[in-house]
Design a protein around this motif. Structure first.
Motif, PDB file in Angstrom:
ATOM      1  N   GLN A  56      -0.521   7.997 -11.029  1.00 29.61           N
ATOM      2  CA  GLN A  56       0.598   8.754 -10.482  1.00 29.61           C
ATOM      3  C   GLN A  56       0.469   8.920  -8.962  1.00 29.61           C
ATOM      4  OE1 GLN A  56       3.356   9.813 -12.052  1.00 29.61           O
ATOM      5  NE2 GLN A  56       2.657   8.970 -13.997  1.00 29.61           N
ATOM      6  N   TRP A  57      -0.746   9.044  -8.495  1.00 25.25           N
ATOM      7  CA  TRP A  57      -0.981   9.207  -7.067  1.00 25.25           C
ATOM      8  C   TRP A  57      -0.506   7.990  -6.284  1.00 25.25           C
ATOM      9  CZ3 TRP A  57      -6.537  11.552  -6.120  1.00 25.25           C
ATOM     10  CH2 TRP A  57      -6.713  12.666  -6.950  1.00 25.25           C
ATOM     11  N   LEU A  58      -0.738   6.797  -6.842  1.00 34.09           N
ATOM     12  CA  LEU A  58      -0.419   5.569  -6.121  1.00 34.09           C
ATOM     13  C   LEU A  58       1.079   5.391  -5.889  1.00 34.09           C
ATOM     14  CD1 LEU A  58      -2.929   3.094  -7.818  1.00 34.09           C
ATOM     15  CD2 LEU A  58      -3.204   4.385  -5.674  1.00 34.09           C
ATOM     16  N   LYS A  59       1.895   6.115  -6.636  1.00 33.50           N
ATOM     17  CA  LYS A  59       3.338   6.069  -6.423  1.00 33.50           C
ATOM     18  C   LYS A  59       3.743   6.769  -5.128  1.00 33.50           C
ATOM     19  CE  LYS A  59       4.267   6.149 -11.408  1.00 33.50           C
ATOM     20  NZ  LYS A  59       4.905   6.920 -12.515  1.00 33.50           N
ATOM     21  N   PHE A 112      -2.657  15.921  -4.289  1.00 36.17           N
ATOM     22  CA  PHE A 112      -2.199  15.131  -5.437  1.00 36.17           C
ATOM     23  C   PHE A 112      -2.799  15.628  -6.749  1.00 36.17           C
ATOM     24  CE2 PHE A 112      -0.952  10.934  -3.087  1.00 36.17           C
ATOM     25  CZ  PHE A 112      -0.010  11.642  -2.370  1.00 36.17           C
ATOM     26  N   SER A 113      -4.054  16.052  -6.732  1.00 34.68           N
ATOM     27  CA  SER A 113      -4.659  16.549  -7.965  1.00 34.68           C
ATOM     28  C   SER A 113      -3.959  17.813  -8.448  1.00 34.68           C
ATOM     29  CB  SER A 113      -6.154  16.812  -7.766  1.00 34.68           C
ATOM     30  OG  SER A 113      -6.376  17.826  -6.802  1.00 34.68           O
ATOM     31  N   HIS A 114      -3.486  18.633  -7.512  1.00 31.40           N
ATOM     32  CA  HIS A 114      -2.750  19.833  -7.893  1.00 31.40           C
ATOM     33  C   HIS A 114      -1.312  19.505  -8.297  1.00 31.40           C
ATOM     34  CE1 HIS A 114      -6.110  21.990  -5.999  1.00 31.40           C
ATOM     35  NE2 HIS A 114      -5.665  23.071  -6.611  1.00 31.40           N
ATOM     36  N   TYR A 115      -0.614  18.754  -7.462  1.00 26.85           N
ATOM     37  CA  TYR A 115       0.811  18.510  -7.695  1.00 26.85           C
ATOM     38  C   TYR A 115       1.071  17.497  -8.812  1.00 26.85           C
ATOM     39  CZ  TYR A 115       1.441  20.690  -3.052  1.00 26.85           C
ATOM     40  OH  TYR A 115       1.436  21.551  -1.978  1.00 26.85           O
ATOM     41  N   LEU A 116       0.172  16.525  -8.965  1.00 22.09           N
ATOM     42  CA  LEU A 116       0.415  15.411  -9.876  1.00 22.09           C
ATOM     43  C   LEU A 116      -0.550  15.341 -11.051  1.00 22.09           C
ATOM     44  CD1 LEU A 116       1.027  12.684  -7.123  1.00 22.09           C
ATOM     45  CD2 LEU A 116       2.768  13.975  -8.390  1.00 22.09           C
ATOM     46  N   CYS A 148      -2.049   7.586   5.774  1.00 21.54           N
ATOM     47  CA  CYS A 148      -1.619   6.300   5.219  1.00 21.54           C
ATOM     48  C   CYS A 148      -2.064   6.075   3.783  1.00 21.54           C
ATOM     49  CB  CYS A 148      -2.148   5.158   6.088  1.00 21.54           C
ATOM     50  SG  CYS A 148      -1.461   5.110   7.748  1.00 21.54           S
ATOM     51  N   ALA A 149      -3.210   6.625   3.420  1.00 24.94           N
ATOM     52  CA  ALA A 149      -3.768   6.399   2.070  1.00 24.94           C
ATOM     53  C   ALA A 149      -4.196   7.736   1.480  1.00 24.94           C
ATOM     54  CB  ALA A 149      -4.945   5.435   2.141  1.00 24.94           C
ATOM     55  N   PRO A 150      -3.242   8.604   1.132  1.00 21.94           N
ATOM     56  CA  PRO A 150      -3.601   9.947   0.671  1.00 21.94           C
ATOM     57  C   PRO A 150      -4.436   9.973  -0.593  1.00 21.94           C
ATOM     58  CG  PRO A 150      -1.248   9.512   0.355  1.00 21.94           C
ATOM     59  CD  PRO A 150      -1.777   8.416   1.221  1.00 21.94           C
ATOM     60  N   SER A 151      -4.354   8.933  -1.403  1.00 24.63           N
ATOM     61  CA  SER A 151      -5.183   8.903  -2.610  1.00 24.63           C
ATOM     62  C   SER A 151      -6.652   8.664  -2.290  1.00 24.63           C
ATOM     63  CB  SER A 151      -4.687   7.825  -3.575  1.00 24.63           C
ATOM     64  OG  SER A 151      -4.813   6.533  -3.011  1.00 24.63           O
ATOM     65  N   GLN A 152      -6.963   8.389  -1.009  1.00 24.24           N
ATOM     66  CA  GLN A 152      -8.342   8.093  -0.612  1.00 24.24           C
ATOM     67  C   GLN A 152      -8.877   9.035   0.458  1.00 24.24           C
ATOM     68  OE1 GLN A 152      -9.223   3.799  -0.075  1.00 24.24           O
ATOM     69  NE2 GLN A 152      -7.065   3.423  -0.580  1.00 24.24           N
ATOM     70  N   TYR A 160       6.111  15.954   0.510  1.00 20.66           N
ATOM     71  CA  TYR A 160       7.315  15.128   0.317  1.00 20.66           C
ATOM     72  C   TYR A 160       7.272  14.321  -0.980  1.00 20.66           C
ATOM     73  CZ  TYR A 160       7.682  16.656   5.103  1.00 20.66           C
ATOM     74  OH  TYR A 160       7.721  17.436   6.240  1.00 20.66           O
ATOM     75  N   ILE A 161       6.757  14.952  -2.031  1.00 18.77           N
ATOM     76  CA  ILE A 161       6.705  14.328  -3.348  1.00 18.77           C
ATOM     77  C   ILE A 161       7.357  15.272  -4.355  1.00 18.77           C
ATOM     78  CG2 ILE A 161       4.582  13.106  -2.762  1.00 18.77           C
ATOM     79  CD1 ILE A 161       3.051  15.049  -4.533  1.00 18.77           C
ATOM     80  N   ASN A 162       7.602  14.777  -5.558  1.00 17.27           N
ATOM     81  CA  ASN A 162       8.044  15.614  -6.668  1.00 17.27           C
ATOM     82  C   ASN A 162       6.830  15.963  -7.519  1.00 17.27           C
ATOM     83  OD1 ASN A 162      10.722  15.489  -5.889  1.00 17.27           O
ATOM     84  ND2 ASN A 162      11.253  13.859  -7.329  1.00 17.27           N
ATOM     85  N   ALA A 163       6.449  17.231  -7.533  1.00 20.82           N
ATOM     86  CA  ALA A 163       5.318  17.666  -8.333  1.00 20.82           C
ATOM     87  C   ALA A 163       5.650  17.573  -9.818  1.00 20.82           C
ATOM     88  CB  ALA A 163       4.928  19.093  -7.968  1.00 20.82           C
ATOM     89  N   ILE A 164       4.652  17.235 -10.615  1.00 24.35           N
ATOM     90  CA  ILE A 164       4.842  17.154 -12.067  1.00 24.35           C
ATOM     91  C   ILE A 164       3.895  18.091 -12.812  1.00 24.35           C
ATOM     92  CG2 ILE A 164       5.757  14.805 -12.019  1.00 24.35           C
ATOM     93  CD1 ILE A 164       3.030  13.740 -12.793  1.00 24.35           C
ATOM     94  N   ALA A 165       2.930  18.670 -12.131  1.00 22.15           N
ATOM     95  CA  ALA A 165       1.982  19.598 -12.750  1.00 22.15           C
ATOM     96  C   ALA A 165       2.398  21.033 -12.440  1.00 22.15           C
ATOM     97  CB  ALA A 165       0.560  19.333 -12.240  1.00 22.15           C
ATOM     98  N   GLN A 166       2.066  21.923 -13.346  1.00 27.48           N
ATOM     99  CA  GLN A 166       2.376  23.342 -13.158  1.00 27.48           C
ATOM    100  C   GLN A 166       1.274  24.028 -12.356  1.00 27.48           C
ATOM    101  OE1 GLN A 166       5.206  24.608 -13.762  1.00 27.48           O
ATOM    102  NE2 GLN A 166       6.042  22.908 -14.983  1.00 27.48           N
ATOM    103  N   PRO A 167       1.611  25.090 -11.598  1.00 29.96           N
ATOM    104  CA  PRO A 167       2.919  25.737 -11.462  1.00 29.96           C
ATOM    105  C   PRO A 167       3.829  25.090 -10.416  1.00 29.96           C
ATOM    106  CG  PRO A 167       1.331  26.933 -10.151  1.00 29.96           C
ATOM    107  CD  PRO A 167       0.565  25.807 -10.812  1.00 29.96           C
ATOM    108  N   TRP A 168       3.396  23.982  -9.864  1.00 24.40           N
ATOM    109  CA  TRP A 168       4.061  23.397  -8.705  1.00 24.40           C
ATOM    110  C   TRP A 168       5.398  22.741  -9.046  1.00 24.40           C
ATOM    111  CZ3 TRP A 168       1.170  25.297  -5.009  1.00 24.40           C
ATOM    112  CH2 TRP A 168      -0.190  25.543  -5.295  1.00 24.40           C
TER     113      TRP A 168
END
Length: 279
Positions: free
Chosen positions: A196-199, A186-190, A174-178, A104-112
């Protein structure tokens, strides 16, 4: 918008529609339960439900047993898919990444980034479509979800309180960055920039945005096989810091699955009904 399935259900109708999504750049489906009040032309309150990893628009519809209480209260239930789909859509290496795992996020990294724009799809495209095509009461839309979808519900509610007036979750991340699930996604999508993850992290968003809701409801099973991925205590601490009222209910013996959700689904829909009708 193409109606692909419809079934009579508690004097209402459970439907599945297929649309061509601009945000996702392809075809996608969503489910919607219309109580008899909606079928009769009355404006209704509405709830978006975001499902978890590996799920589709049908999972909650079939497994949660939510239609009976929604019919009684006159609430429309909307169930989007969990990711973009299709042959040209990037796939992950496992069930926790790629199709079925959009987070449920907008990916900013390719190919996602080409297709994985789930945040825009939910809060802009689908939200607008539901209001255009169905009779929704003004200022009366809530959001809830499970696991990855609980993460989605919390984060989207915190980012868009003007759109979602109530929020709850079952066993949310609750804390996906952790946690491993979130770190992988997040490492793939962002990418590697953790700012960026904390957003898209409910704990970080709560600490930065502050209290936005009268109450938030979370139910968590204590026999949850994925408990270490979820971190409800961190979210509770974040709520305490900003004076956000939180009802965190922990239940002995319950795991991560839909029998757990079935048990407490009426509580959640009643919670949203009260929040939406008094907002």
């Amino acid at each position: 918008m193409e109606l692909v399935q419809h079934n009579r259900c508690f004097d209402g109708e459970q439907r599945v529609y297929q649309i061509q999504s601009k945000a996702l750049k392809g075809s996608t489906k969503f489910g919607i339960f219309l109580p008899k009040q909606a079928l009769a032309g009355q404006e209704c309150t509405a709830l978006f439900y975001l499902a978890g990893l590996t799920c589709t628009e049908e999972t909650f519809v079939i497994k949660a047993h939510a239609q009976k209480i929604a019919a009684k209260l006159g609430i429309i239930l909307i169930t989007p898919d969990t990711s973009p789909r299709g042959e040209d859509v990037a796939k992950g290496d496992h069930w926790d990444l790629g199709q079925g795992a959009g987070f449920y996020i907008n990916a900013i990294a390719q190919p996602w980034a080409e297709h994985y724009q789930m945040e825009s799809y939910i809060v802009d495209e689908l939200y607008t479509l539901i209001h255009d095509e169905f009779l929704i009461q003004d200022n009366s839309v809530g959001i809830f979800g499970h696991s990855m979808g609980g993460h989605g519900a919390l984060t989207l509610a915190l980012k868009y309180p003007e759109k979602f007036k109530s929020v709850s979750a079952f066993a949310p991340i609750c804390a996906p960055s952790q946690c491993p699930w979130g770190e992988k996604a997040f490492s793939h999508y962002l990418g590697d920039d953790r700012s960026q993850w904390l957003k898209h992290d409910a704990v970080a968003l709560m600490e930065s945005k502050g209290a936005s809701f009268k109450e938030i409801l979370i139910d968590q099973g204590l026999n949850d096989q994925f408990y270490t991925q979820l971190s409800p205590a961190l979210f509770e601490q974040a709520c305490l810091k900003v004076n956000q009222p939180l009802i965190l209910r922990e239940h002995e013996g319950y795991d991560h699955g839909y029998f757990f959700i079935q048990t407490f689904i009426e509580d959640h829909i009643q919670f949203h009904n009260q929040q939406l009708r008094t907002s």
